[in-house]
Design a protein around this motif. Structure first.
Motif, short mmCIF file in Angstrom:
data_model
loop_
_atom_site.label_atom_id
_atom_site.label_comp_id
_atom_site.label_asym_id
_atom_site.label_seq_id
_atom_site.Cartn_x
_atom_site.Cartn_y
_atom_site.Cartn_z
N THR A 165 0.82 -1.30 -0.08
CA THR A 165 0.01 -0.04 0.10
C THR A 165 0.86 1.43 -0.11
O THR A 165 1.99 1.22 0.86
CB THR A 165 -0.87 0.05 1.25
OG1 THR A 165 -1.69 -1.24 1.27
CG2 THR A 165 -1.70 1.06 1.28
N PHE A 166 0.76 2.08 -1.01
CA PHE A 166 1.36 3.43 -1.07
C PHE A 166 0.57 4.74 -0.71
O PHE A 166 -0.65 4.58 -1.41
CB PHE A 166 2.01 3.45 -2.36
CG PHE A 166 3.36 2.84 -2.48
CD1 PHE A 166 4.57 2.85 -2.51
CD2 PHE A 166 3.18 1.34 -2.93
CE1 PHE A 166 5.62 2.43 -2.56
CE2 PHE A 166 4.14 0.34 -3.11
CZ PHE A 166 5.53 0.90 -2.88
N PHE A 167 0.98 5.77 -0.30
CA PHE A 167 0.42 6.73 -0.23
C PHE A 167 1.15 7.99 -0.85
O PHE A 167 2.34 8.17 -0.42
CB PHE A 167 -0.02 7.42 1.41
CG PHE A 167 -0.76 6.31 1.94
CD1 PHE A 167 -2.20 6.44 1.97
CD2 PHE A 167 -0.27 5.24 2.57
CE1 PHE A 167 -3.20 5.89 2.44
CE2 PHE A 167 -1.32 4.29 3.17
CZ PHE A 167 -2.80 4.69 3.18
N VAL A 168 0.65 8.69 -1.78
CA VAL A 168 1.65 9.46 -2.77
C VAL A 168 0.96 10.96 -2.51
O VAL A 168 -0.28 11.15 -2.68
CB VAL A 168 1.32 9.10 -4.36
CG1 VAL A 168 2.12 10.15 -4.92
CG2 VAL A 168 1.86 7.76 -4.38
N THR A 169 1.61 11.77 -2.04
CA THR A 169 1.25 13.21 -1.85
C THR A 169 1.52 13.96 -2.99
O THR A 169 2.65 14.29 -3.55
CB THR A 169 1.74 13.93 -0.81
OG1 THR A 169 1.48 13.04 0.50
CG2 THR A 169 1.25 15.07 -0.47
N TRP A 170 0.52 14.55 -3.56
CA TRP A 170 0.60 15.24 -4.76
C TRP A 170 0.09 17.08 -4.37
O TRP A 170 -0.70 17.13 -3.63
CB TRP A 170 -0.49 14.89 -5.82
CG TRP A 170 -0.15 13.79 -6.31
CD1 TRP A 170 -0.34 12.26 -6.30
CD2 TRP A 170 0.96 13.46 -7.75
NE1 TRP A 170 -0.06 11.61 -6.90
CE2 TRP A 170 0.75 12.10 -8.03
CE3 TRP A 170 1.60 14.21 -8.34
CZ2 TRP A 170 1.74 11.57 -9.02
CZ3 TRP A 170 2.65 13.93 -9.51
CH2 TRP A 170 2.51 12.67 -9.60
N THR A 171 0.66 17.67 -5.05
CA THR A 171 0.24 19.37 -5.09
C THR A 171 0.08 19.76 -6.53
O THR A 171 0.72 19.12 -7.50
CB THR A 171 1.50 20.11 -4.64
OG1 THR A 171 1.06 21.46 -4.51
CG2 THR A 171 2.85 19.93 -5.33
N PHE A 172 -1.15 20.30 -6.71
CA PHE A 172 -1.51 20.85 -7.99
C PHE A 172 -1.41 22.43 -7.73
O PHE A 172 -2.04 22.79 -6.96
CB PHE A 172 -2.73 20.33 -8.34
CG PHE A 172 -2.89 19.02 -8.48
CD1 PHE A 172 -2.76 18.31 -9.71
CD2 PHE A 172 -3.26 18.25 -7.33
CE1 PHE A 172 -2.86 16.91 -9.86
CE2 PHE A 172 -3.39 16.78 -7.58
CZ PHE A 172 -3.01 16.21 -8.81
N LYS A 173 -0.98 23.03 -8.67
CA LYS A 173 -0.76 24.59 -8.90
C LYS A 173 -1.28 24.95 -10.01
O LYS A 173 -0.62 24.78 -11.15
CB LYS A 173 0.39 25.15 -8.45
CG LYS A 173 0.77 26.64 -8.26
CD LYS A 173 2.12 26.90 -7.82
CE LYS A 173 2.32 28.34 -7.66
NZ LYS A 173 3.60 28.80 -7.53
N SER A 174 -2.20 26.22 -10.04
CA SER A 174 -2.59 26.53 -11.17
C SER A 174 -1.50 27.70 -11.64
O SER A 174 -1.00 28.48 -10.75
CB SER A 174 -4.05 27.40 -11.08
OG SER A 174 -4.41 28.16 -12.42
N LYS A 175 -1.22 27.85 -13.13
CA LYS A 175 -0.21 28.62 -13.52
C LYS A 175 -0.93 30.02 -14.19
O LYS A 175 -0.71 30.35 -15.38
CB LYS A 175 0.82 28.24 -14.38
CG LYS A 175 1.45 26.89 -14.41
CD LYS A 175 2.36 26.07 -15.25
CE LYS A 175 3.03 24.95 -14.77
NZ LYS A 175 3.64 24.54 -15.79
N GLN A 176 -1.80 30.66 -13.37
CA GLN A 176 -2.51 31.91 -13.76
C GLN A 176 -1.51 32.85 -14.00
O GLN A 176 -0.59 33.04 -13.03
CB GLN A 176 -3.65 32.01 -12.85
CG GLN A 176 -4.60 31.08 -12.82
CD GLN A 176 -5.69 31.26 -11.67
OE1 GLN A 176 -6.08 32.39 -11.35
NE2 GLN A 176 -6.58 30.16 -11.26
N SER A 177 -1.83 33.93 -14.85
CA SER A 177 -1.01 35.04 -15.17
C SER A 177 -1.31 36.09 -14.07
O SER A 177 -2.36 36.25 -13.91
CB SER A 177 -1.01 35.45 -16.53
OG SER A 177 -0.87 34.36 -17.42
#
Length: 162
Positions: free
Chosen positions: A150-162
């Protein structure tokens, strides 16, 4: 949901295109033999077979190969949600944690069912402009449907808004 999701799904689900993508961008995944077993907006399954290339000295699958398959099962769901987005969104692994419960031999399939959670994080990142961090779970099972890791993967998502 990403309006380009179906385009991405059709492209990545083509075995030849997927293998070429791996060879160009993720050669270690290509040589380890990672395969898409199933993929939709809600879940994905990535399979990897125990082989000479994926073995460890204890006659089971090397932990790094298992981690690669687990990360891909979560990452493909994220990539499908950021594919061709306007504004564009970046994604990055922040952390990976794994635990192993059984010797991994034969075909191991890693399943992530956090597609809805990922979609929500991407949508929130776009709407608010604030980075979003989520933890996705991927469970690897053998052919007898016994959990081997079992794996837990921590992701981050970031919008590249101008």
């Amino acid at each position: 949901m990403n309006p380009s999701f179906d385009i991405f799904r059709r492209q990545i689900s083509n075995p030849l295109k997927f293998r070429l993508f791996l060879l160009q961008r993720l050669p270690s995944a290509f040589f380890s033999g990672l395969r898409i077993r199933s993929f939709d907006a809600h879940q994905s399954q990535i399979g990897v077979r125990y082989s000479w290339f994926s073995q460890n000295p204890f006659r089971s699958m090397y932990f790094a190969v298992q981690a690669m398959a687990a990360e891909m099962s979560t990452g493909i769901l994220g990539f499908a949600q950021i594919y061709r987005r306007k504004p564009s969104v970046s994604m990055l692994v922040l952390k990976v944690e794994g635990s192993f419960s059984k010797k991994a031999t034969g075909m191991i399939t890693f399943t992530c069912t956090d597609g809805d959670k990922i979609t929500e994080a991407v949508e929130t990142a776009i709407k608010t402009g604030e980075p979003q961090t989520i933890i996705c779970q991927s469970v690897g099972k053998n052919q007898e449907q016994e959990a081997v890791a079992t794996f837990f993967v921590t992701w981050t998502f970031k919008s590249k808004q101008s």
